[in-house]
Enzyme design. Sequence first.
Site, PDB file in Angstrom:
ATOM      1  N   SER A   4       4.208 -12.353  -1.906  1.00  0.00           N
ATOM      2  CA  SER A   4       2.844 -12.032  -1.491  1.00  0.00           C
ATOM      3  C   SER A   4       1.846 -12.394  -2.579  1.00  0.00           C
ATOM      4  O   SER A   4       2.147 -12.315  -3.771  1.00  0.00           O
ATOM      5  CB  SER A   4       2.754 -10.528  -1.204  1.00  0.00           C
ATOM      6  OG  SER A   4       1.409 -10.122  -1.074  1.00  0.00           O
ATOM      7  N   TYR A  41       4.302  -1.481  -4.612  1.00  0.00           N
ATOM      8  CA  TYR A  41       4.679  -2.522  -3.633  1.00  0.00           C
ATOM      9  C   TYR A  41       4.542  -3.897  -4.291  1.00  0.00           C
ATOM     10  O   TYR A  41       5.480  -4.687  -4.294  1.00  0.00           O
ATOM     11  CB  TYR A  41       3.790  -2.456  -2.382  1.00  0.00           C
ATOM     12  CG  TYR A  41       3.852  -3.736  -1.599  1.00  0.00           C
ATOM     13  CD1 TYR A  41       2.818  -4.675  -1.650  1.00  0.00           C
ATOM     14  CD2 TYR A  41       4.982  -4.039  -0.849  1.00  0.00           C
ATOM     15  CE1 TYR A  41       2.904  -5.864  -0.971  1.00  0.00           C
ATOM     16  CE2 TYR A  41       5.079  -5.238  -0.165  1.00  0.00           C
ATOM     17  CZ  TYR A  41       4.032  -6.147  -0.234  1.00  0.00           C
ATOM     18  OH  TYR A  41       4.139  -7.343   0.431  1.00  0.00           O
ATOM     19  N   LYS A  97       7.491  -6.996  -5.578  1.00  0.00           N
ATOM     20  CA  LYS A  97       7.482  -8.441  -5.300  1.00  0.00           C
ATOM     21  C   LYS A  97       7.605  -9.223  -6.612  1.00  0.00           C
ATOM     22  O   LYS A  97       8.340 -10.203  -6.715  1.00  0.00           O
ATOM     23  CB  LYS A  97       6.197  -8.843  -4.567  1.00  0.00           C
ATOM     24  CG  LYS A  97       6.098  -8.317  -3.142  1.00  0.00           C
ATOM     25  CD  LYS A  97       7.248  -8.813  -2.272  1.00  0.00           C
ATOM     26  CE  LYS A  97       7.130  -8.305  -0.840  1.00  0.00           C
ATOM     27  NZ  LYS A  97       8.309  -8.703  -0.021  1.00  0.00           N
TER      28      LYS A  97
HETATM   29  C1  WQD Z   1      -8.331  -7.265   4.271  1.00  0.00           C
HETATM   30  C2  WQD Z   1      -9.799  -6.956   4.035  1.00  0.00           C
HETATM   31  C3  WQD Z   1     -10.241  -4.693   3.371  1.00  0.00           C
HETATM   32  C4  WQD Z   1      -9.061  -2.765   7.097  1.00  0.00           C
HETATM   33  C5  WQD Z   1      -2.746  -6.353   2.432  1.00  0.00           C
HETATM   34  C6  WQD Z   1      -1.715  -6.125   1.388  1.00  0.00           C
HETATM   35  C7  WQD Z   1      -1.061  -7.434   1.043  1.00  0.00           C
HETATM   36  C8  WQD Z   1      -0.529  -8.077   2.304  1.00  0.00           C
HETATM   37  C9  WQD Z   1      -1.616  -8.234   3.351  1.00  0.00           C
HETATM   38  C10 WQD Z   1       1.794  -7.505   2.443  1.00  0.00           C
HETATM   39  C11 WQD Z   1     -10.024  -6.090   2.813  1.00  0.00           C
HETATM   40  C12 WQD Z   1     -10.866  -4.998   4.722  1.00  0.00           C
HETATM   41  C13 WQD Z   1      -9.308  -3.719   6.124  1.00  0.00           C
HETATM   42  C14 WQD Z   1     -10.141  -2.061   7.676  1.00  0.00           C
HETATM   43  C15 WQD Z   1     -11.666  -3.283   6.295  1.00  0.00           C
HETATM   44  N1  WQD Z   1       0.524  -7.306   2.837  1.00  0.00           N
HETATM   45  N2  WQD Z   1     -10.597  -3.970   5.743  1.00  0.00           N
HETATM   46  N3  WQD Z   1     -11.417  -2.344   7.253  1.00  0.00           N
HETATM   47  O1  WQD Z   1      -5.575  -5.570   1.632  1.00  0.00           O
HETATM   48  O2  WQD Z   1      -6.039  -8.074   1.684  1.00  0.00           O
HETATM   49  O3  WQD Z   1      -3.714  -7.235   1.930  1.00  0.00           O
HETATM   50  O4  WQD Z   1      -2.167  -6.925   3.576  1.00  0.00           O
HETATM   51  O5  WQD Z   1       2.235  -8.344   1.711  1.00  0.00           O
HETATM   52  O6  WQD Z   1      -0.016  -7.155   0.137  1.00  0.00           O
HETATM   53  O7  WQD Z   1      -2.369  -5.642   0.243  1.00  0.00           O
HETATM   54  O8  WQD Z   1      -5.313  -6.919   3.788  1.00  0.00           O
HETATM   55  O9  WQD Z   1      -6.028  -6.538   6.101  1.00  0.00           O
HETATM   56  O10 WQD Z   1      -5.691  -4.519   4.574  1.00  0.00           O
HETATM   57  O11 WQD Z   1      -7.637  -6.010   4.218  1.00  0.00           O
HETATM   58  O12 WQD Z   1     -12.835  -3.521   5.914  1.00  0.00           O
HETATM   59  O13 WQD Z   1      -9.979  -1.175   8.577  1.00  0.00           O
HETATM   60  O14 WQD Z   1     -10.289  -6.203   5.164  1.00  0.00           O
HETATM   61  O15 WQD Z   1     -11.126  -3.914   2.571  1.00  0.00           O
HETATM   62  O16 WQD Z   1     -11.228  -6.504   2.197  1.00  0.00           O
HETATM   63  P1  WQD Z   1      -5.260  -6.908   2.176  1.00  0.00           P
HETATM   64  P2  WQD Z   1      -6.124  -5.933   4.744  1.00  0.00           P
END
Ligand code: WQD
Length: 340
Positions: free
Chosen positions: A126, A151, A155
């Site tokens: 990741s 987490y 990785k």
């Molecule tokens: C994306 C953006 C949030 C939800 C995570 C893990 C990463 C990988 C992918 C496993 C951010 C914003 C989110 C919401 C929002 N997983 N958001 N409202 O955090 O980039 O990555 O998932 O490997 O390891 O960390 O993905 O989709 O959670 O967030 O505003 O209800 O959307 O703040 O900017 P992230 P995400």
Amino acid sequence: MKKILVTGGLGYIGSHTVVELQKAGFKTVIIDDLSNASVDVLDGITNITGERPDLEILDLKEKEAVSEFFNKYTDITGVIHFAASKAVGESVENPLLYYENNVGTLVYLLKECSDRGIKNFIFSSSCTVYGQPDSLPITEDAPVKPALSPYGNTKQISEEILADLCNVSDIRSISLRYFNPIGAHESAEIGELPLGVPQNLVPFITQTAAGVREQLSVFGDDYPTPDGSCVRDYIHIEDLAEAHVVALKRLLSEENKERFEIFNIGTGKGSSVLEVIRSFEEATGLKLNYKIVDRRPGDVTKVYADTTKANSELGWKASRSIKDALSSAWEWEKQVRGID
Ligand code: WQD
């Protein structure tokens, strides 16, 4: 016909990869403990490819069960290892669960591969290993920063284990560092099935559009980005799945240049949260109900991939647009909720 073991093969990325493997002519066997997936996914895969993968429901923490698996399936020529816990927040609350499940099981699996002469191992990593990078886009030789969560640390540790093992054994491995996988298979037969309240942006968007959630909260619009919301590299799940087949073929044909290789699997393009919302509205013609709230702790401001290495050396490039991905995510959500 040699078989490919796909651990976590009923999960979101695993199931889409099994479909691409079968389309490419590989026989597959799935190990899944159903902790974060439904056995119904097997029907979805079969409906798409016309071929039902073998399935063994077992917990990779059960060493004896893992050993019995390899006694039963003696024709495994490669492993694609997805099975892991992946909730960042949960890993902070329960680190030992993550070190046991993500790192401990990797060690068991690699010992079995080593003992049984299984040489080809693809690892699901990741972009989280980069933390908040010093420069963008991120290349594979960017410094791996101290992990922002247990987490992410699992990785990083897993990649180090693979590097060390590949140095002293016949095992050859490729670690694919995913950016943000989104969307669903074009058939709407398989897709993302988050348990409970979605942590990730796109399933929360589609569940809000489907009326399952009242309103999307956008975690902050005061970041140093063009529109103030965080930037990520969102990659269509089908592009991501195809990358695994390309990587596997690279190992099977011994085209790998190093015994352990790492590739960024993203689009190379960053999109902000507000841009994703706008793309979703354009792709579906719907108006999304959202509000801006405080930042989410632990979020990095901006992260997107430099995909030069994957494009040139792996010979893979993402081809689908974010709108394709968001449309497919919505088609899948409608299928799950029985919405026409
Ligand atoms: C994306 C953006 C949030 C939800 C995570 C893990 C990463 C990988 C992918 C496993 C951010 C914003 C989110 C919401 C929002 N997983 N958001 N409202 O955090 O980039 O990555 O998932 O490997 O390891 O960390 O993905 O989709 O959670 O967030 O505003 O209800 O959307 O703040 O900017 P992230 P995400």
